[in-house]
Structure formats: structure tokens, C-alpha cells
Design a protein around this motif. Sequence first.
Motif, PDB file in Angstrom:
ATOM      1  N   THR A   1     133.601  55.058  47.257  1.00  0.00           N
ATOM      2  CA  THR A   1     133.079  54.436  48.482  1.00  0.00           C
ATOM      3  C   THR A   1     134.203  54.069  49.442  1.00  0.00           C
ATOM      4  OG1 THR A   1     133.011  52.296  47.334  1.00  0.00           O
ATOM      5  CG2 THR A   1     130.970  53.557  47.413  1.00  0.00           C
ATOM      6  N   ALA A   2     135.354  53.658  48.907  1.00  0.00           N
ATOM      7  CA  ALA A   2     136.507  53.391  49.775  1.00  0.00           C
ATOM      8  C   ALA A   2     136.950  54.654  50.487  1.00  0.00           C
ATOM      9  CB  ALA A   2     137.661  52.816  48.952  1.00  0.00           C
ATOM     10  N   ALA A   3     136.977  55.762  49.742  1.00  0.00           N
ATOM     11  CA  ALA A   3     137.375  57.044  50.338  1.00  0.00           C
ATOM     12  C   ALA A   3     136.364  57.497  51.380  1.00  0.00           C
ATOM     13  CB  ALA A   3     137.517  58.096  49.240  1.00  0.00           C
ATOM     14  N   HIS A   4     135.078  57.277  51.102  1.00  0.00           N
ATOM     15  CA  HIS A   4     134.070  57.646  52.109  1.00  0.00           C
ATOM     16  C   HIS A   4     134.283  56.877  53.401  1.00  0.00           C
ATOM     17  CE1 HIS A   4     130.282  58.608  54.076  1.00  0.00           C
ATOM     18  NE2 HIS A   4     130.322  57.345  54.465  1.00  0.00           N
ATOM     19  N   GLN A   5     134.554  55.582  53.289  1.00  0.00           N
ATOM     20  CA  GLN A   5     134.742  54.781  54.484  1.00  0.00           C
ATOM     21  C   GLN A   5     135.985  55.229  55.264  1.00  0.00           C
ATOM     22  OE1 GLN A   5     131.930  53.766  55.093  1.00  0.00           O
ATOM     23  NE2 GLN A   5     132.096  51.538  55.172  1.00  0.00           N
ATOM     24  N   GLY A   6     137.030  55.615  54.537  1.00  0.00           N
ATOM     25  CA  GLY A   6     138.199  56.171  55.207  1.00  0.00           C
ATOM     26  C   GLY A   6     137.874  57.473  55.911  1.00  0.00           C
ATOM     27  N   TRP A   7     137.092  58.313  55.241  1.00  0.00           N
ATOM     28  CA  TRP A   7     136.630  59.569  55.854  1.00  0.00           C
ATOM     29  C   TRP A   7     135.849  59.271  57.128  1.00  0.00           C
ATOM     30  CZ3 TRP A   7     136.614  64.891  54.464  1.00  0.00           C
ATOM     31  CH2 TRP A   7     135.664  65.688  55.123  1.00  0.00           C
ATOM     32  N   SER A   8     134.925  58.323  57.060  1.00  0.00           N
ATOM     33  CA  SER A   8     134.088  57.995  58.214  1.00  0.00           C
ATOM     34  C   SER A   8     134.915  57.456  59.376  1.00  0.00           C
ATOM     35  CB  SER A   8     133.029  56.965  57.815  1.00  0.00           C
ATOM     36  OG  SER A   8     132.095  57.524  56.928  1.00  0.00           O
ATOM     37  N   ALA A   9     135.891  56.601  59.075  1.00  0.00           N
ATOM     38  CA  ALA A   9     136.730  56.049  60.144  1.00  0.00           C
ATOM     39  C   ALA A   9     137.417  57.166  60.918  1.00  0.00           C
ATOM     40  CB  ALA A   9     137.767  55.097  59.547  1.00  0.00           C
ATOM     41  N   ASN A  10     137.842  58.205  60.216  1.00  0.00           N
ATOM     42  CA  ASN A  10     138.498  59.325  60.894  1.00  0.00           C
ATOM     43  C   ASN A  10     137.499  60.274  61.549  1.00  0.00           C
ATOM     44  OD1 ASN A  10     141.660  59.473  60.345  1.00  0.00           O
ATOM     45  ND2 ASN A  10     140.699  58.507  58.589  1.00  0.00           N
TER      46      ASN A  10
END
Length: 458
Positions: free
Chosen positions: A359-368
Motif C-alpha cells: 500500500t505504501a508503494a501504491h501511494q508512491g505510484w499514485s503521487a507520481n
Amino acid sequence: MQTPTTSGRFRWRIVALLFLATTINYIDRQVLSFTMTDDLFRKEMLDLAPDHSGHAVVLTKEATDRFKVLYGDVDAAFKFAYAIGFLLVGWLIDRIGTRRGFSLGIIVWSIAAVATTFVGNMSGLRWARAFLGLGESAIFPSSVKTVAEWFPKNERSFAHGLFNAGTNVGIIITALIAPYLILQFGWRSSFMITGLLGFGLLILWWFTYSKPERSAQLSAEEFAYIRSDNEKIAPRTVSWGQLLGYKQTWAFAVGKLLADPIWWFYMSWLPDFFNSNDALDQKLDLKSFGMPFLIIYVVSDAGSVFFGWLSTQFMRQGWSANRARKTTMLICALCVVPIFFAAQTSSLAVAIALISLATAAHQGWSANMYTFASDLFPKNVVASVSGIGGMFGAVGGILLSLLAGRIITAFGYLPMFIIASCSYLIALVIIHLVLPKLEPVKAEELEKGGHWLIGSRS
């Protein structure tokens, strides 16, 4: 040249406002995933009321499986309206402005959230969630456009990461307060009390937000810094068909299509995964959801901020936007891969750790990904592009929602986690093939009128 420290910091108050809006948006969105674990709620939605003698009705495995399938259909109704709303709201915001467009969205979703208090069956729940999806579709086109208006390009991914962290805070708050409300006052109270928060947000947004050029609190130095990119404005009348003629739009849409459904799967089904997974050494219920979900989404928050910051740092070190964004997204995609093991481990702690990382990685993906829209298009069409991408993400969510309940009841959670583990890598490969370099669409090109896959021409 002005630096961020000498130009002023008022723009970060705008991010704080977006953070609050995203938090409340996700509280209203997330309540159902916790309420659906309550047996009384399941019985009422399935019309399994006690008989005239007052004897309680037993919730059988067959009834529980039926509820999960119908719950998937309810979730699909939310995402169908969300998809339609993305297109309409993105178009509307680019024409009537962020302040009025987002206000309208808040009104619709808050009324729908409160109305869920009064539903009595799955049909009513589908309608309530559909209207909620229609209103909530305003959050990201509004936020992405606001960041494009208030920040230069080199700060946008970090700003996106900050406001996007509100999604996790919203889920954390819901995990802490919704079970308490359900256990103490019944499931209807959880929708009523959380739904009212949106009306407070509406008042705050309406009397606080303005565009930079109309803000009396913004210094001339900070305004000049915000406008330091010297971005040109596109013509007002840019159609969806014209925007779909650009490969930049399709790169953004692919990133949303393959990643957004995974996030919605986490939101909709993680409480049930922890509540019904017989393989785990410890199951969770309404009394014990709080701490595990606090861990998962605090880590997610850190991922949103960190990966947004990381991309910004790469650019400050001289990396191109193309290299910085894609390298950060590759790291995020690799961090999701191990999640398939969460459905196989018997350790609750290991499952929480793997899901937290994903979920942390998804949020990083979404921010970009949110930054893609403002990197690649003039700011006054950003909401429309965000709406198109959000619509594709919601369509993917619809398909996964319709399948999720059926897959889970037939095969368990492993197939769903396998889908999650590979979606981001597939998306990044396709994005790179469609758009090897992040070349922005110029306002002059939009003025000339687009044709199919502009940007691929010589």
C-alpha cells in the motif's frame, strides 16, 4: 532565481486544505468496508430479520458468500458512477473553476453518505453508493488542478504525495472510529456521523480557497515563484476527443487503469480478508481492526510522502522528469511484487507487513501518476485529463469489483493478491512503450487541434 525558502510558504496551506478534503473523502468512502463485517448489517441487507418469535437468524456460510457476491456488485455500482463522474467533473472543473466544481462534488457525496444511514437492503445500498461515487469523483481532478495552479513543476510530485497521504489518514480514522460507532450505537450511526463531516468541509473550502492571483495572503515573491515555469495556457475549448488523440493521455490512463483497481481492492476487502481468512493464526474483528489498520496506513502515508519526495529530489539533482518519475515508479512496482505471499502466510504480522509495503508503494505510484497530468498538459486542461485517467481507473475497478466477490468465494484471496503483485510492473512497461519520454503537450498544439496520437509524429 528565487528559491523555495525565500519565496514564501503560503502554498503549503493549500496542500493542507487538500489533505483535509482527501481525508474526509476517504472516511466517507471507507466506512462500508468495516460495516460489511458486522453480522447485523449483513442480515439486514439480505433481509434476514428475526422471525416473529424473536429468534435470531443464523448467518450461514451460504448467506455470507451470497452477501460477498452482492457486496462486489455494490462496489461496482460505486465505481461505475465514479467513472462517469470523473469525466463529467473533470470537464466541469476546467470550465467553472476548482472552487465551485469541487463544492458541488462535496455536496453530492455528503448527501449520499448521510442517506446511506436509511438504506434497508442491497438495492438501496447500491443506489446510495452510486451517488457517493458520483460526488467523490471530484476529489482528485480538483486536487490535481489545484496543485497545478499553486505549484511549479519541480514541487508537484511532493505536493501530490502530501495531499494523497490524506487517503491513508482517512482510512486510519475510519478503522478507529467506525468499529466503535457500530459496536456502541449500531451500524447506521457510522454513516450518519461520518457523512456530516463533509458539510463542515464544504464551508471551510468555500470560504478559504481561491486561485493564486486572487489570494490576498500570497506574497508577490511567492506568486512569482509559483509562476516561474512560464507555462502557457491552452484554449478553453478542448474536447475529450482531442485529448484522447495524445499518447500522453493514454500513458496516464494506463497507469490509472492497472493500479487504481488494486487500491480499491485493498479498501473494499482488507477488513474481510483479516476477518475471514482461516489460514491466519489470528483473525481480526470490529474490536481489533484498529491497530493493524493503523500500522498499514501509517506506512502507506510514509510511502506517499517519501516517494513523492524522492521523485522531486531526483529532479533537483538534475535528473529529467522522465528518468525521475519512471525510476521512482519502478521502485514502487517492485515493492508490490511480494504481496502475493500475504494470502499464503499463516502469520498475521507477516501479512500486515507485506500489505503495508504494497500500500505504501501504491501511494508512491499514485503521487507520481497524478504528477503526470500536470507535467504533460497545460494547467487549464489538467482536470479534464485527470478525469479521463480516473475514469479508466474506475472502469478497471468496476471489472475487478464484479469479479472479486466471486473469485474470493470460489478460490480465496490468493488470485486477487497475484493480480495485485504484477499489475504495476505491467503498467510501467506499457507506459514506457507508449511514452518513452515524458514530452509535454504544448498549448500551441492544442490550439491547432489534435489528431490521433499526436506526439508520435515527426
